[in-house]
Design an enzyme around this catalytic site. Sequence first.
Site, short mmCIF file in Angstrom:
data_model
loop_
_atom_site.label_atom_id
_atom_site.label_comp_id
_atom_site.label_asym_id
_atom_site.label_seq_id
_atom_site.Cartn_x
_atom_site.Cartn_y
_atom_site.Cartn_z
N SER A 93 8.87 0.83 -6.14
CA SER A 93 8.71 0.99 -4.69
C SER A 93 8.91 2.43 -4.21
CB SER A 93 9.71 0.09 -3.96
OG SER A 93 11.03 0.55 -4.16
N THR A 215 11.58 0.91 -1.25
CA THR A 215 11.91 2.15 -0.53
C THR A 215 13.34 2.58 -0.83
OG1 THR A 215 10.41 1.53 1.23
CG2 THR A 215 12.02 3.20 1.80
N THR A 233 9.27 6.47 -0.20
CA THR A 233 8.69 5.18 -0.60
C THR A 233 7.26 5.32 -1.10
OG1 THR A 233 8.30 2.91 0.22
CG2 THR A 233 7.67 4.69 1.68
N GLY A 245 3.53 3.72 6.59
CA GLY A 245 4.61 2.85 7.07
C GLY A 245 5.59 3.62 7.95
N ASP A 246 6.78 3.06 8.02
CA ASP A 246 7.82 3.66 8.87
C ASP A 246 8.56 4.82 8.20
OD1 ASP A 246 8.74 1.65 7.03
OD2 ASP A 246 10.73 1.86 7.93
N THR A 266 14.39 -0.08 5.36
CA THR A 266 13.42 -0.54 4.37
C THR A 266 12.89 -1.87 4.87
OG1 THR A 266 15.09 -1.72 3.09
CG2 THR A 266 14.63 0.51 2.42
N GLY A 269 7.53 -2.12 7.51
CA GLY A 269 7.55 -0.90 8.30
C GLY A 269 6.95 -1.02 9.68
N1 ASP Z 1 9.25 0.24 4.82
C1 ASP Z 1 8.28 0.49 3.81
C2 ASP Z 1 6.93 0.52 4.43
O1 ASP Z 1 6.68 -0.25 5.34
C3 ASP Z 1 8.21 -0.52 2.74
C4 ASP Z 1 9.49 -0.87 2.12
O2 ASP Z 1 10.55 -0.61 2.62
O3 ASP Z 1 9.42 -1.44 1.06
O4 ASP Z 1 6.11 1.26 3.97
#
Ligand code: ASP
Length: 361
Positions: A93, A215, A233, A245-246, A266, A269
Amino acid sequence: MPSGITRRLFFQQSFLAGAGALLWQRLNPFASGGSASRRARQAGTPIIITSKTNETGQKAMELGWEILSAGGSALDAVEKATNYIEQDPEDTSVGYGGLPNERGVVQLDASIMDGKTYSAGSVASLENIMYPSSVARLVMERTDHVMLVGPGALEFAKSWGFEEENLLTEKARERWLMWREAHSDRDDWGPPDHLKGREEQGASLDEQLAYTYGTVNVLAVDAAGDVAGITSTSGLSYKIPGRIGDSPIIGAGLYVDNDVGAAGATGRGEDVIKSCAGYYIVMRMKEGRTPQQACEDALHMIAGRYRAVGLDFLPGEKFVAISKDGEYGCCTTTGSRQPRMSVMNEAGLNIYSGSIAFQTE
Ligand code: ASP
């Protein structure tokens, strides 16, 4: 920029001032600007945490702590710790070995924030570079921008000497091929229709095909009381190419306030972006909530937003946070297992179990 001087001159002056000041501070740790009493007022409780609790995450904490315990900066500590996790091929990840997008291409997102200078940098959809958090740091320190994406981010990274590498490991490629063949029975991937028998692929297929969250968040406070954080991430597995993503969005997947602390996210997102969750958590701490309470507040806030529009939806999220005075917390939306995080401070390494915001089982 002050008027009357060119941008180039201003840049040169700031660079020299920055580098000179840094050198001066290293040689004379007590000689810089503030008096001893100002330093004492600002002093923090050194701590570094990460959302990863596996062996790599724990080792990363030791690497970060080496820097903090030697009086180094929170910024250097979070970068060093994150780089260690980014290069782990077993982590699907983050960084090298991350699961790719739906076309089989690994696209990385990362952000960094330095509370000491109220600076931030990020990269998104960055391909072929193993250490996106370090590229984000260069965006923060060596440009007047906060965010670079895609080919621009890659070109920027290469200009600083980062080498392009294939980030798709065999393990990740096999997982992606399996996903491509099995995620739909209405396309042409997989064996010919007359030979298609899903059952031979085993009972755990659903699990293997599930979208993967992961992440890494790394947050730290140093002895001078400065706070820094990184979120890095490979994003949502099998995402639509170009999806961001976030994690690289300041205020969503990461936020740092030098007077308060830091928070990272995480999980799904899209919800973190809509709710500006990183910022929200830090603002809750500013109002007096502990890091643990603030993470819980954010998950309740997100669920409340959905409830307000008539939807009973609980997104899969995990938040981690630290305060400047060394407190920490983490919370996840639902599930049967408590969320965990690795914490390293003067007491040593500790795996902390946080709370579940909504007990549904
Ligand atoms: N937050 C991350 C995203 O949305 C994904 C993750 O945390 O696994 O890209």
